[in-house]
Motif scaffolding. Structure first.
Motif, PDB file in Angstrom:
ATOM      1  N   TYR A  53       0.856  -1.198   0.000  1.00 19.92           N
ATOM      2  CA  TYR A  53       0.000   0.000   0.000  1.00 19.92           C
ATOM      3  C   TYR A  53       0.885   1.239   0.000  1.00 19.92           C
ATOM      4  CZ  TYR A  53      -3.207   3.637   1.538  1.00 19.92           C
ATOM      5  OH  TYR A  53      -3.936   4.796   1.623  1.00 19.92           O
ATOM      6  N   GLU A  54       0.573   2.156  -0.905  1.00 21.72           N
ATOM      7  CA  GLU A  54       1.337   3.407  -0.991  1.00 21.72           C
ATOM      8  C   GLU A  54       0.774   4.402   0.016  1.00 21.72           C
ATOM      9  OE1 GLU A  54       4.043   3.958  -2.624  1.00 21.72           O
ATOM     10  OE2 GLU A  54       4.064   2.021  -3.676  1.00 21.72           O
ATOM     11  N   SER A  55       1.345   4.429   1.190  1.00 23.94           N
ATOM     12  CA  SER A  55       0.869   5.316   2.253  1.00 23.94           C
ATOM     13  C   SER A  55       1.510   6.691   2.143  1.00 23.94           C
ATOM     14  CB  SER A  55       1.196   4.720   3.627  1.00 23.94           C
ATOM     15  OG  SER A  55       2.582   4.827   3.886  1.00 23.94           O
ATOM     16  N   GLU A  56       1.084   7.603   3.000  1.00 24.93           N
ATOM     17  CA  GLU A  56       1.657   8.951   3.006  1.00 24.93           C
ATOM     18  C   GLU A  56       3.149   8.919   3.311  1.00 24.93           C
ATOM     19  OE1 GLU A  56      -0.353  11.502   5.710  1.00 24.93           O
ATOM     20  OE2 GLU A  56      -2.289  11.365   4.692  1.00 24.93           O
ATOM     21  N   THR A  57       3.570   7.937   4.090  1.00 20.79           N
ATOM     22  CA  THR A  57       4.963   7.861   4.507  1.00 20.79           C
ATOM     23  C   THR A  57       5.786   6.916   3.638  1.00 20.79           C
ATOM     24  OG1 THR A  57       4.355   6.142   6.114  1.00 20.79           O
ATOM     25  CG2 THR A  57       4.404   8.418   6.891  1.00 20.79           C
ATOM     26  N   GLY A  58       5.171   6.363   2.585  1.00 23.11           N
ATOM     27  CA  GLY A  58       5.886   5.463   1.696  1.00 23.11           C
ATOM     28  C   GLY A  58       5.219   4.105   1.605  1.00 23.11           C
ATOM     29  N   PRO A  59       5.715   3.226   0.741  1.00 23.39           N
ATOM     30  CA  PRO A  59       5.119   1.901   0.576  1.00 23.39           C
ATOM     31  C   PRO A  59       5.224   1.069   1.845  1.00 23.39           C
ATOM     32  CG  PRO A  59       7.222   2.031  -0.583  1.00 23.39           C
ATOM     33  CD  PRO A  59       6.890   3.415  -0.132  1.00 23.39           C
ATOM     34  N   ILE A  60       4.188   0.313   2.147  1.00 23.34           N
ATOM     35  CA  ILE A  60       4.178  -0.530   3.331  1.00 23.34           C
ATOM     36  C   ILE A  60       3.443  -1.831   3.020  1.00 23.34           C
ATOM     37  CG2 ILE A  60       2.116   0.660   4.200  1.00 23.34           C
ATOM     38  CD1 ILE A  60       3.074   0.041   7.027  1.00 23.34           C
ATOM     39  N   GLU A  61       3.995  -2.940   3.502  1.00 26.66           N
ATOM     40  CA  GLU A  61       3.371  -4.244   3.304  1.00 26.66           C
ATOM     41  C   GLU A  61       2.245  -4.416   4.323  1.00 26.66           C
ATOM     42  OE1 GLU A  61       4.363  -6.751   0.898  1.00 26.66           O
ATOM     43  OE2 GLU A  61       5.184  -4.879   0.130  1.00 26.66           O
ATOM     44  N   VAL A  62       1.036  -4.685   3.838  1.00 24.63           N
ATOM     45  CA  VAL A  62      -0.125  -4.871   4.718  1.00 24.63           C
ATOM     46  C   VAL A  62      -0.839  -6.165   4.320  1.00 24.63           C
ATOM     47  CG1 VAL A  62      -0.430  -2.388   5.052  1.00 24.63           C
ATOM     48  CG2 VAL A  62      -1.648  -3.547   3.197  1.00 24.63           C
ATOM     49  N   PRO A  63      -1.635  -6.742   5.216  1.00 23.80           N
ATOM     50  CA  PRO A  63      -2.347  -7.972   4.881  1.00 23.80           C
ATOM     51  C   PRO A  63      -3.306  -7.756   3.709  1.00 23.80           C
ATOM     52  CG  PRO A  63      -2.432  -7.554   7.243  1.00 23.80           C
ATOM     53  CD  PRO A  63      -1.885  -6.319   6.607  1.00 23.80           C
ATOM     54  N   ALA A  64      -3.354  -8.740   2.816  1.00 25.34           N
ATOM     55  CA  ALA A  64      -4.280  -8.658   1.682  1.00 25.34           C
ATOM     56  C   ALA A  64      -5.716  -8.869   2.141  1.00 25.34           C
ATOM     57  CB  ALA A  64      -3.902  -9.687   0.622  1.00 25.34           C
ATOM     58  N   ASN A  65      -5.874  -9.537   3.273  1.00 26.07           N
ATOM     59  CA  ASN A  65      -7.207  -9.808   3.803  1.00 26.07           C
ATOM     60  C   ASN A  65      -7.178  -9.655   5.326  1.00 26.07           C
ATOM     61  OD1 ASN A  65      -9.904 -10.627   3.972  1.00 26.07           O
ATOM     62  ND2 ASN A  65      -9.343 -12.786   4.140  1.00 26.07           N
ATOM     63  N   PRO A  66      -7.087  -8.404   5.809  1.00 21.18           N
ATOM     64  CA  PRO A  66      -6.961  -8.185   7.256  1.00 21.18           C
ATOM     65  C   PRO A  66      -8.155  -8.718   8.039  1.00 21.18           C
ATOM     66  CG  PRO A  66      -7.432  -6.127   6.114  1.00 21.18           C
ATOM     67  CD  PRO A  66      -7.140  -7.141   5.055  1.00 21.18           C
ATOM     68  N   GLN A  67      -7.864  -9.320   9.185  1.00 24.83           N
ATOM     69  CA  GLN A  67      -8.901  -9.946   9.997  1.00 24.83           C
ATOM     70  C   GLN A  67      -9.094  -9.281  11.356  1.00 24.83           C
ATOM     71  OE1 GLN A  67     -10.755 -12.767   8.867  1.00 24.83           O
ATOM     72  NE2 GLN A  67      -9.782 -12.127   6.953  1.00 24.83           N
TER      73      GLN A  67
END
Length: 309
Positions: free
Chosen positions: A44-58
Motif C-alpha cells: 500500500y502506498e501510504s503517506e509515509t511510503g510503501p508498506i506491506e499490509v495484509p491482503a485480507n486483514p482480519q
C-alpha cells in the motif's frame, strides 16, 4: 519364429505407448487450470511510503477515526479509540471491540492486530509498527470521498469503496436537487454545534453533515459563515452574535450534555430560522465523523428534515 515375434512386440509397445500419451493428453486438456493463489500481503502506498499490509486483514485496530470506513467495507474491528467506542452510530458493530489508545501498547499487543490505522499525529508509531503494519493519514489532506477510497485500497477493497462513492454521490446530488427545488436556490443553511458551553459554526468540510449539504447537495452557506469558517473549518460563536451566522435554515448539532441555556434567550428565539421552525436538531454524538455509515445516516436525516415539512 523369434524374428517375427520381435517386430510384433515392438509394434504393440508403440501402440500402447501412443494410447497412454493420448489419454494423458486428453486428461491434461480436460483438467481445470490451477487458480492463482491470493497473495498474503499487498503493498500500500501510504503517506509515509510503501508498506506491506495484509491482503485480507482480519483484526484491525483504529486509533483515531476511520471506523465507519472499515465497518462499511465489512472488515473486522477488534480495537477502537474512545470516540468511536462511545459513538451510538457504531454501538452494535463495536459491542465486542476493545477501547484502546496510542499509549495502551500492552492492550494492543493482547488484541493481536494484523493492521493498525490512525491519524498522522498519533504517538508511538514506531512501537505500534513493531506490533502490526501501521498506516496513518493526515486529517483533511484529502476529501471525504477520496479518504474512503484510500481506506478501500488499504483493505484491498477498492472496488467496493468506489461503488459506494459513486452510488452515494448520485443519491446525495439528487436529494440536493429536490431540496433546492423546495426551499429555493438562494436559501442559506448554517451548521451550528452546541458542545459544552461553546457554540460553533462550520465550513464545508468539518463533518456534522457539512460535506453533504455544501459539497454534494450544493446548498448555500451564509456569506458571514464563508468569511470566518470556510477556510479554517469552524469558528467559535457567542450567543450574542449567533443571529449573524444563522442561515434561513439551521442544522443544530447538540450533544446531550451541552449547555443549551442560549436557546432560552430572546436573541436565539428571534432568529428567523427559529421563528419559522427551520431549525433541525441533530444528535451531536457521532456527528463529528464523515464515514459511509455516518453519512448514510445524515443523508436520511437531511432528506426527512427538509422534504417532509
Amino acid at each position: 519364429m523369434k524374428k517375427l515375434l520381435l517386430p510384433f512386440m515392438l509394434v504393440l509397445a508403440l501402440i500402447i505407448s501412443g494410447c497412454g500419451n493420448e489419454a494423458a493428453s486428453e486428461k491434461d486438456s480436460n483438467s481445470t487450470p490451477k487458480e492463482e493463489e491470493t497473495p498474503e500481503f499487498i503493498t500500500y502506498e501510504s503517506e509515509t511510503g510503501p508498506i506491506e499490509v495484509p491482503a485480507n486483514p482480519q483484526r484491525v485496530i483504529l486509533l483515531s477515526g476511520f471506523t465507519g470506513n472499515v465497518l462499511d467495507l465489512g472488515v473486522n474491528v477488534v480495537g477502537v479509540d474512545v470516540w468511536s467506542k462511545n459513538n451510538p452510530t457504531f454501538a452494535e458493530e463495536l459491542k465486542d471491540a476493545e477501547e484502546v489508545s496510542d499509549e495502551s501498547l500492552e492492550k494492543i499487543i493482547e488484541l493481536e492486530p494484523d493492521l493498525i490505522i490512525g491519524l498522522s499525529n498519533i504517538k508511538n508509531v514506531d512501537k505500534l509498527s513493531e506490533i502490526a503494519p501501521t498506516v496513518t493519514y493526515t486529517w483533511g489532506k484529502v476529501d471525504y470521498l477520496t479518504q474512503h477510497l484510500e481506506i478501500g485500497k488499504l483493505l484491498n477493497k477498492e472496488q467496493e469503496a468506489q461503488a459506494w462513492v459513486d452510488d452515494f454521490t448520485k443519491r446525495a446530488e439528487e436529494a440536493g436537487e429536490e431540496i433546492r427545488a423546495k426551499i429555493g436556490e438562494d436559501a442559506t443553511v448554517s451548521v451550528i454545534e452546541s458542545y459544552g458551553k461553546d457554540l460553533y459554526v462550520f465550513g464545508d468540510n468539518w463533518a456534522r453533515g457539512t460535506e453533504i449539504l455544501y459539497q454534494a447537495m450544493k446548498l448555500k452557506m451564509p456569506e458571514k459563515v464563508q468569511e470566518v469558517a470556510l477556510e479554517s473549518g469552524y469558528y467559535t460563536l457567542s450567543t450574542e452574535v449567533l443571529p449573524e451566522y444563522a442561515g434561513d435554515y439551521v442544522i443544530l448539532s447538540k450533544y446531550s450534555d451541552a449547555d443549551t441555556s442560549y436557546q432560552e434567550t430572546e436573541t436565539y428565539k428571534n432568529i428567523p430560522a427559529v421563528k419559522n421552525n427551520r431549525v433541525f436538531e441533530m444528535n451531536g454524538q457521532g456527528a463529528s465523523f464523515s464515514d459511509p455509515v455516518t453519512l448514510e445516516k445524515q443523508l436520511a436525516f437531511f432528506k426527512e428534515s427538509f422534504l417532509s415539512n
